[in-house]
Design a protein around this motif. Sequence first.
Motif, short mmCIF file in Angstrom:
data_model
loop_
_atom_site.label_atom_id
_atom_site.label_comp_id
_atom_site.label_asym_id
_atom_site.label_seq_id
_atom_site.Cartn_x
_atom_site.Cartn_y
_atom_site.Cartn_z
N TYR A 1 -29.29 -4.71 -58.46
CA TYR A 1 -30.54 -5.47 -58.55
C TYR A 1 -31.71 -4.54 -58.78
N THR A 2 -32.63 -5.00 -59.64
CA THR A 2 -33.85 -4.23 -59.93
C THR A 2 -35.07 -5.00 -59.44
N ILE A 3 -36.18 -4.27 -59.28
CA ILE A 3 -37.40 -4.87 -58.77
C ILE A 3 -38.19 -5.50 -59.91
N ASN A 4 -38.61 -6.76 -59.69
CA ASN A 4 -39.39 -7.48 -60.68
C ASN A 4 -40.89 -7.34 -60.40
N ARG A 5 -41.31 -7.72 -59.19
CA ARG A 5 -42.73 -7.70 -58.84
C ARG A 5 -42.88 -7.23 -57.40
N VAL A 6 -43.90 -6.42 -57.16
CA VAL A 6 -44.19 -5.94 -55.81
C VAL A 6 -45.51 -6.57 -55.37
N GLU A 7 -45.45 -7.32 -54.28
CA GLU A 7 -46.63 -8.04 -53.79
C GLU A 7 -46.89 -7.67 -52.33
N VAL A 8 -48.15 -7.28 -52.05
CA VAL A 8 -48.58 -6.95 -50.69
C VAL A 8 -49.64 -7.96 -50.28
N ASN A 9 -49.36 -8.69 -49.20
CA ASN A 9 -50.29 -9.70 -48.71
C ASN A 9 -50.90 -9.24 -47.40
N VAL A 10 -52.20 -8.93 -47.44
CA VAL A 10 -52.93 -8.54 -46.24
C VAL A 10 -53.55 -9.81 -45.66
N LYS A 11 -53.01 -10.28 -44.55
CA LYS A 11 -53.47 -11.55 -43.99
C LYS A 11 -54.92 -11.45 -43.55
N ARG A 12 -55.64 -12.51 -43.78
CA ARG A 12 -57.06 -12.52 -43.45
C ARG A 12 -57.27 -12.60 -41.94
N THR A 13 -58.26 -11.84 -41.46
CA THR A 13 -58.60 -11.87 -40.04
C THR A 13 -59.71 -12.86 -39.76
N ASN A 14 -60.35 -13.38 -40.80
CA ASN A 14 -61.43 -14.37 -40.62
C ASN A 14 -60.81 -15.75 -40.50
N THR A 15 -60.75 -16.27 -39.29
CA THR A 15 -60.09 -17.56 -39.05
C THR A 15 -60.95 -18.74 -39.48
N VAL B 1 -34.80 -12.98 -54.54
CA VAL B 1 -34.13 -12.93 -55.85
C VAL B 1 -34.75 -13.98 -56.76
N THR B 2 -35.37 -13.54 -57.85
CA THR B 2 -36.04 -14.46 -58.77
C THR B 2 -35.20 -14.78 -59.99
N ASP B 3 -34.24 -13.92 -60.32
CA ASP B 3 -33.39 -14.13 -61.50
C ASP B 3 -32.00 -13.60 -61.16
N SER B 4 -31.09 -14.53 -60.80
CA SER B 4 -29.74 -14.12 -60.40
C SER B 4 -28.91 -13.70 -61.60
N VAL B 5 -29.31 -14.10 -62.79
CA VAL B 5 -28.56 -13.72 -64.00
C VAL B 5 -28.89 -12.28 -64.38
N LYS B 6 -30.18 -11.96 -64.39
CA LYS B 6 -30.61 -10.60 -64.74
C LYS B 6 -30.72 -9.70 -63.51
N GLN B 7 -30.34 -10.25 -62.35
CA GLN B 7 -30.36 -9.50 -61.08
C GLN B 7 -31.73 -8.85 -60.80
N LYS B 8 -32.78 -9.69 -60.78
CA LYS B 8 -34.12 -9.22 -60.49
C LYS B 8 -34.61 -9.83 -59.18
N MET B 9 -35.42 -9.06 -58.43
CA MET B 9 -35.93 -9.52 -57.15
C MET B 9 -37.37 -9.06 -56.95
N ASN B 10 -38.13 -9.86 -56.18
CA ASN B 10 -39.49 -9.51 -55.82
C ASN B 10 -39.52 -8.87 -54.44
N VAL B 11 -40.45 -7.93 -54.26
CA VAL B 11 -40.69 -7.33 -52.95
C VAL B 11 -41.93 -7.99 -52.36
N LEU B 12 -41.80 -8.55 -51.16
CA LEU B 12 -42.91 -9.23 -50.49
C LEU B 12 -43.23 -8.50 -49.18
N LEU B 13 -44.43 -7.97 -49.08
CA LEU B 13 -44.88 -7.28 -47.87
C LEU B 13 -45.99 -8.09 -47.21
#
Length: 761
Positions: free
Chosen positions: A254-268, A337-349
């Motif tokens: 499997y290869t990496i498709n997209r790398v996404e970093v989500n910094v959660k908001r502290t302003n409620t 896993v976003t594409d099981s045929v092309k074996q691609k996956m996203n990284v979610l932080l």
Amino acid sequence: MRIHQNILLIVAVLVVLLINSCSNTKFMTGDQILYNGRKVEIISNEKGKTVKKAEEIASAVSFAEPNNSLMGRRILPPVGLWYYTYRKPEEGKRGGFLYRTLNENPVLISEINPDLRIQKIESDLFANGFFNTNASYTLDTAKNNPRKAKILYSVKVEQPYRLAQILNQPARDSIDTLINSYTPNLNLKPGDIFSLETIRNEKRKLASMLVEEGYYFFSPNEIEMVADTSQTPFMINLLVRKKPQIAPYIAKKYTINRVEVNVKRTNTDEPEYAEPDTIIYDGVYITGQTDYLKPEVLTRSTLFREGDLYSETKHRGTIPLLNNYGVFRSVKMQFDVTDSVKQKMNVLLDLQPKNDVTLNLEGAVQAKSTGFAGPASEITLAHANLFKGANRLQVKAFGGFEWQWGKESEEDLSSNSYNAGINSSLSFPKMIVPFKSVKENKSIIGKTIGSLGFEFVNNVKYYRMNSLNMAFGYQWRKTQKVTHSFNPFKMNIVSLLKTTALFDSIVEANPYVKRSFEEQYIIGTEYSFTYDNSARTRNGFYFQGMISTSGNLIDAFMQIGGKERPYTIFGDIYSQFIKTSVDVRYYTNTTKEGLVLRLYAGTGISYGNSSVMPYVEQYFSGGSNSLRGFTARSLGPGSYKPEEYNGIVDQTGDIKLEFNSEFRFRMTKIMLGALFLEAGNVWLLNPDENRPGSQFNLSNLTEQLAVGTGVGLRFDFDFFILRTDFGLPLRFPYNDGDGNWNHFNEVFNKFRFNLAIGYPF
């Protein structure tokens, strides 16, 4: 006379407790039997290490502590069991503080469950190559009380099975090829005794290697190690291969498709439906509170990029790198896993920030053997995300105020002693080096730290002094157990502002001590190495080695001028020395229970511009974290004994040796006990005619050791540990005309009470 009365009282109390312990089974009913310990017998034709291994396994499985035990044996007074039996509250009530603190439930044979333990003994021996094992047990009931019994385990073992050959099947695909290529590097060698734990570990290694190659879903369950025992008696041929049938998605990279970093908001206050901001930096999609950290800071520790093969090393490396910033409450990493045929996956932080600014206030009351007592406080203000770069700024202000018991002396500098100071530090979550050609190693978690501090001390009996310290350096680690610390620049300038007549008389009578106070301009480097696996539940080990130097670079420039020594800088003599120390500790169980052994050794050597070590760099012995039977700075150097104890000036040295042993055992839920025996001293490297017997000499080392013992109580409140130690001096490093050993009737008159937070080592 008073001492003998106290001893008789203690003996009487112990006798009463022992008598009462005979009736601790009085209220047992039915088939309840109090567990009184165990004994293990190994029956085998084998000898040596083989039988010892079987005995270790059987002993570990069968081990269970009876009530009031010490090192697994019932030899302590049964205080906890007595409280449970005779002070048990009525049903529905909690009981008083003493009951909740001291009570200990009876350990019953039914709770030990010997039937289950003999099954576990056979299972664990099988897992270690002893395939033909038979375990049984009998109860050895006490003759004077049928409600007490020991468990006698009997274990019959035969010759263990060993590995003969490590085999592979012919390669049919890339996975087979990788497995076959790695097999010779496995920790499986012909002649080794079969070990199921080793088999499991090597399966995990193989799976990890395949995951590192991009096979994200591959697990140890997909690997087989088939044992064939039919060829030779007590020998095994082991076939290493992947399972014949594995799911198609497991056998794909499997290869990496997209790398996404989500910094959660502290302003409620912001509505949940608000569309998150998104920026793209260095191929990484940053969403949420995008202005919390600079994008380059986030992406520097996010090791995956689009198009990369999945790598377990990058997976495991990203999380500690982000945690090292110290600005996130939680760090979570997921793969989708976003594409099981092309074996691609996203990284979610997902990153959850915590408060940037913290304020801590600590206070304490301190009492010293010098006759002073008073309050001390410490205020720490820290900002963990300075300039939005995860840079930590910390400012600590501290101070203490002491007043003396008794009459004030006219020679004192003032009526009270006090100290005050401020320390500040700024740390960066990366290695900042002046050479651009040095490439950052992402597998190393490092910090760059600069510090600056100032302290003023007023000791009414001796001096007023201030000190300025500065440092710049690095701290890094590649594993949790090993830490390196290197300060290429470290400076400490100590200045005496005013002295008393008593202090002047001491140093004037001893040029050696006087020079140690004059040469306190210290500029040099320091390196330390720490290995720590003391968190283990058995056989923990701790090692720290340190080396520091001072004055070498300055001295190289000063020699160019051709002036006579000692050289000065800014009007003061600078120190030139090398100093080393080692601290080794061994824990048989945990850091709180079991036997703990410690050896500390340190040496300081002055040379060049210095004839003695600066006073602040010299060693001392005694006190709550050293030899607890002696007052701090009351020992040495060597066999030297001052006519009058100064408590701070002339009982330091260039060499320190110290051995500590302590047995720690649990008494109740929150109270632990300790028995300790310690020996050590400090010495001078060179002779001092004003302090005879102070020079280190290996031939009379043992004659100049101070020896102390004692008992202690530790109150473990989870969030902190309060420690009390009663130290007794057994042997002094000097002979006062009546031998070195303390007389029995004097031991309790000279005891030392130590109160501290945490363990001494």
